[in-house]
Design a protein around this motif. Structure first.
Motif, PDB file in Angstrom:
ATOM      1  N   ILE A 199       0.812  -1.210   0.000  1.00 15.99           N
ATOM      2  CA  ILE A 199       0.000   0.000   0.000  1.00 15.99           C
ATOM      3  C   ILE A 199       0.849   1.265   0.000  1.00 15.99           C
ATOM      4  CG2 ILE A 199      -1.756   1.283   1.271  1.00 15.99           C
ATOM      5  CD1 ILE A 199      -2.743  -1.503   2.276  1.00 15.99           C
ATOM      6  N   LYS A 200       1.741   1.407   0.991  1.00 17.55           N
ATOM      7  CA  LYS A 200       2.549   2.626   1.091  1.00 17.55           C
ATOM      8  C   LYS A 200       3.752   2.366   1.986  1.00 17.55           C
ATOM      9  CE  LYS A 200      -0.026   4.375   5.053  1.00 17.55           C
ATOM     10  NZ  LYS A 200      -0.813   5.450   5.607  1.00 17.55           N
ATOM     11  N   PRO A 201       4.794   3.207   1.877  1.00 18.97           N
ATOM     12  CA  PRO A 201       5.933   3.084   2.800  1.00 18.97           C
ATOM     13  C   PRO A 201       5.506   3.494   4.208  1.00 18.97           C
ATOM     14  CG  PRO A 201       6.525   4.387   0.882  1.00 18.97           C
ATOM     15  CD  PRO A 201       5.056   4.181   0.824  1.00 18.97           C
ATOM     16  N   HIS A 202       6.074   2.835   5.193  1.00 18.44           N
ATOM     17  CA  HIS A 202       5.804   3.154   6.597  1.00 18.44           C
ATOM     18  C   HIS A 202       7.046   3.848   7.146  1.00 18.44           C
ATOM     19  CE1 HIS A 202       3.927   2.702  10.502  1.00 18.44           C
ATOM     20  NE2 HIS A 202       5.066   2.224  10.974  1.00 18.44           N
ATOM     21  N   VAL A 203       6.914   5.139   7.460  1.00 19.07           N
ATOM     22  CA  VAL A 203       8.069   5.936   7.850  1.00 19.07           C
ATOM     23  C   VAL A 203       7.918   6.416   9.287  1.00 19.07           C
ATOM     24  CG1 VAL A 203       9.462   7.957   7.317  1.00 19.07           C
ATOM     25  CG2 VAL A 203       8.341   6.706   5.473  1.00 19.07           C
ATOM     26  N   THR A 204       8.826   5.949  10.140  1.00 19.98           N
ATOM     27  CA  THR A 204       8.946   6.418  11.520  1.00 19.98           C
ATOM     28  C   THR A 204      10.435   6.546  11.822  1.00 19.98           C
ATOM     29  OG1 THR A 204       9.015   4.200  12.472  1.00 19.98           O
ATOM     30  CG2 THR A 204       6.832   5.202  12.247  1.00 19.98           C
ATOM     31  N   GLU A 205      10.743   7.030  12.998  1.00 19.09           N
ATOM     32  CA  GLU A 205      12.148   7.134  13.383  1.00 19.09           C
ATOM     33  C   GLU A 205      12.796   5.746  13.430  1.00 19.09           C
ATOM     34  OE1 GLU A 205      14.835   8.952  17.025  1.00 19.09           O
ATOM     35  OE2 GLU A 205      12.763   9.591  16.808  1.00 19.09           O
ATOM     36  N   LYS A 206      12.060   4.782  13.943  1.00 19.02           N
ATOM     37  CA  LYS A 206      12.580   3.418  14.029  1.00 19.02           C
ATOM     38  C   LYS A 206      12.843   2.835  12.642  1.00 19.02           C
ATOM     39  CE  LYS A 206      11.370  -1.227  15.508  1.00 19.02           C
ATOM     40  NZ  LYS A 206      10.337  -2.093  16.064  1.00 19.02           N
ATOM     41  N   THR A 207      11.925   3.033  11.715  1.00 17.16           N
ATOM     42  CA  THR A 207      12.111   2.468  10.384  1.00 17.16           C
ATOM     43  C   THR A 207      13.234   3.167   9.622  1.00 17.16           C
ATOM     44  OG1 THR A 207      10.377   3.862   9.414  1.00 17.16           O
ATOM     45  CG2 THR A 207       9.732   1.692  10.215  1.00 17.16           C
ATOM     46  N   MET A 208      13.458   4.448   9.904  1.00 12.49           N
ATOM     47  CA  MET A 208      14.587   5.141   9.280  1.00 12.49           C
ATOM     48  C   MET A 208      15.911   4.545   9.763  1.00 12.49           C
ATOM     49  SD  MET A 208      13.212   7.194   7.221  1.00 12.49           S
ATOM     50  CE  MET A 208      14.374   8.425   6.741  1.00 12.49           C
ATOM     51  N   ASN A 209      15.987   4.192  11.038  1.00 14.71           N
ATOM     52  CA  ASN A 209      17.189   3.543  11.575  1.00 14.71           C
ATOM     53  C   ASN A 209      17.387   2.155  10.970  1.00 14.71           C
ATOM     54  OD1 ASN A 209      17.908   5.708  13.208  1.00 14.71           O
ATOM     55  ND2 ASN A 209      16.726   4.933  14.948  1.00 14.71           N
ATOM     56  N   LEU A 210      16.285   1.431  10.737  1.00 20.05           N
ATOM     57  CA  LEU A 210      16.381   0.095  10.139  1.00 20.05           C
ATOM     58  C   LEU A 210      16.942   0.154   8.726  1.00 20.05           C
ATOM     59  CD1 LEU A 210      13.063  -1.591  11.325  1.00 20.05           C
ATOM     60  CD2 LEU A 210      15.377  -2.088  12.095  1.00 20.05           C
ATOM     61  N   ILE A 211      16.626   1.224   7.998  1.00 19.40           N
ATOM     62  CA  ILE A 211      17.154   1.365   6.642  1.00 19.40           C
ATOM     63  C   ILE A 211      18.675   1.421   6.688  1.00 19.40           C
ATOM     64  CG2 ILE A 211      17.333   2.937   4.680  1.00 19.40           C
ATOM     65  CD1 ILE A 211      14.380   3.663   5.167  1.00 19.40           C
ATOM     66  N   ASP A 212      19.219   2.215   7.609  1.00 16.69           N
ATOM     67  CA  ASP A 212      20.676   2.377   7.701  1.00 16.69           C
ATOM     68  C   ASP A 212      21.371   1.168   8.328  1.00 16.69           C
ATOM     69  OD1 ASP A 212      20.578   4.891   6.564  1.00 16.69           O
ATOM     70  OD2 ASP A 212      20.354   5.889   8.508  1.00 16.69           O
ATOM     71  N   LEU A 213      20.809   0.659   9.417  1.00 14.35           N
ATOM     72  CA  LEU A 213      21.503  -0.374  10.185  1.00 14.35           C
ATOM     73  C   LEU A 213      21.301  -1.792   9.650  1.00 14.35           C
ATOM     74  CD1 LEU A 213      20.741   0.975  13.770  1.00 14.35           C
ATOM     75  CD2 LEU A 213      22.798   1.329  12.389  1.00 14.35           C
ATOM     76  N   ASN A 214      20.073  -2.139   9.266  1.00 15.71           N
ATOM     77  CA  ASN A 214      19.765  -3.529   8.926  1.00 15.71           C
ATOM     78  C   ASN A 214      19.468  -3.772   7.458  1.00 15.71           C
ATOM     79  OD1 ASN A 214      19.986  -3.921  11.630  1.00 15.71           O
ATOM     80  ND2 ASN A 214      17.834  -4.337  11.993  1.00 15.71           N
ATOM     81  N   ASN A 215      19.535  -2.726   6.624  1.00 20.39           N
ATOM     82  CA  ASN A 215      19.192  -2.861   5.212  1.00 20.39           C
ATOM     83  C   ASN A 215      17.755  -3.361   5.050  1.00 20.39           C
ATOM     84  OD1 ASN A 215      19.948  -2.546   2.495  1.00 20.39           O
ATOM     85  ND2 ASN A 215      20.367  -4.721   2.297  1.00 20.39           N
ATOM     86  N   GLU A 216      16.851  -2.838   5.886  1.00 18.84           N
ATOM     87  CA  GLU A 216      15.431  -3.194   5.841  1.00 18.84           C
ATOM     88  C   GLU A 216      14.611  -1.975   5.488  1.00 18.84           C
ATOM     89  OE1 GLU A 216      13.795  -4.978   9.338  1.00 18.84           O
ATOM     90  OE2 GLU A 216      15.348  -6.497   9.437  1.00 18.84           O
ATOM     91  N   ILE A 217      13.564  -2.195   4.704  1.00 12.81           N
ATOM     92  CA  ILE A 217      12.626  -1.130   4.379  1.00 12.81           C
ATOM     93  C   ILE A 217      11.237  -1.604   4.798  1.00 12.81           C
ATOM     94  CG2 ILE A 217      12.269  -1.866   1.989  1.00 12.81           C
ATOM     95  CD1 ILE A 217      12.459   1.266   1.390  1.00 12.81           C
ATOM     96  N   THR A 218      10.395  -0.678   5.199  1.00  8.50           N
ATOM     97  CA  THR A 218       9.127  -1.027   5.822  1.00  8.50           C
ATOM     98  C   THR A 218       7.957  -0.469   5.021  1.00  8.50           C
ATOM     99  OG1 THR A 218      10.300  -0.789   7.914  1.00  8.50           O
ATOM    100  CG2 THR A 218       7.943  -1.049   8.033  1.00  8.50           C
ATOM    101  N   PHE A 219       6.938  -1.310   4.825  1.00  9.86           N
ATOM    102  CA  PHE A 219       5.745  -0.913   4.086  1.00  9.86           C
ATOM    103  C   PHE A 219       4.493  -1.328   4.837  1.00  9.86           C
ATOM    104  CE2 PHE A 219       8.850  -1.064   0.704  1.00  9.86           C
ATOM    105  CZ  PHE A 219       8.491  -0.004  -0.100  1.00  9.86           C
ATOM    106  N   VAL A 220       3.435  -0.530   4.680  1.00  9.81           N
ATOM    107  CA  VAL A 220       2.101  -0.949   5.106  1.00  9.81           C
ATOM    108  C   VAL A 220       1.581  -1.827   3.975  1.00  9.81           C
ATOM    109  CG1 VAL A 220      -0.236  -0.195   5.656  1.00  9.81           C
ATOM    110  CG2 VAL A 220       1.708   1.153   6.429  1.00  9.81           C
ATOM    111  N   VAL A 221       1.076  -3.003   4.332  1.00  6.28           N
ATOM    112  CA  VAL A 221       0.619  -3.962   3.322  1.00  6.28           C
ATOM    113  C   VAL A 221      -0.822  -4.372   3.608  1.00  6.28           C
ATOM    114  CG1 VAL A 221       2.932  -4.855   2.840  1.00  6.28           C
ATOM    115  CG2 VAL A 221       1.566  -5.917   4.619  1.00  6.28           C
ATOM    116  N   ARG A 222      -1.403  -5.047   2.639  1.00  8.23           N
ATOM    117  CA  ARG A 222      -2.768  -5.552   2.787  1.00  8.23           C
ATOM    118  C   ARG A 222      -2.808  -6.557   3.940  1.00  8.23           C
ATOM    119  NH1 ARG A 222      -6.261  -6.813  -2.169  1.00  8.23           N
ATOM    120  NH2 ARG A 222      -8.222  -7.279  -1.159  1.00  8.23           N
TER     121      ARG A 222
END
Length: 86
Positions: free
Chosen positions: A8-31
């Motif tokens: 559906i859309k990207p899920h952006v919070t402070e925690k998810t921004m850190n996950l992008i840098d540290l764990n190579n993870e990206i977060t989305f809201v899904v069905r």
């Protein structure tokens, strides 16, 4: 199921921004009815990137959030820039 109806859309919070840098993870809201295999297939189809693993979580608001770990290093940051998250 169509890939556009699953992710559906990207899920952006402070925690998810850190996950992008540290764990190579990206977060989305899904069905909410989508399972991990469907989310992985939809992500790979839409963004043409290999997925290492998918974890899901249902928030207190009732949204299903998928944490998608990518195979290629630094790809989550590059994808976030393409999506306009950064």
């Amino acid at each position: 199921m169509d890939a556009y109806s699953i992710i559906i859309k990207p899920h952006v919070t402070e925690k998810t921004m850190n996950l992008i840098d540290l764990n190579n993870e990206i977060t989305f809201v899904v069905r909410r009815t989508a399972n991990k295999k469907q989310i992985k297939r939809a992500f790979e189809e839409l963004f043409e990137e290999k997925v290492a693993k998918v974890n899901t979580h249902i928030t207190t608001k009732g949204e299903k959030v998928a944490y998608i770990k990518l195979v290629e290093e630094e790809m989550a940051e590059e994808l976030a820039v393409r999506l306009g998250v950064f």
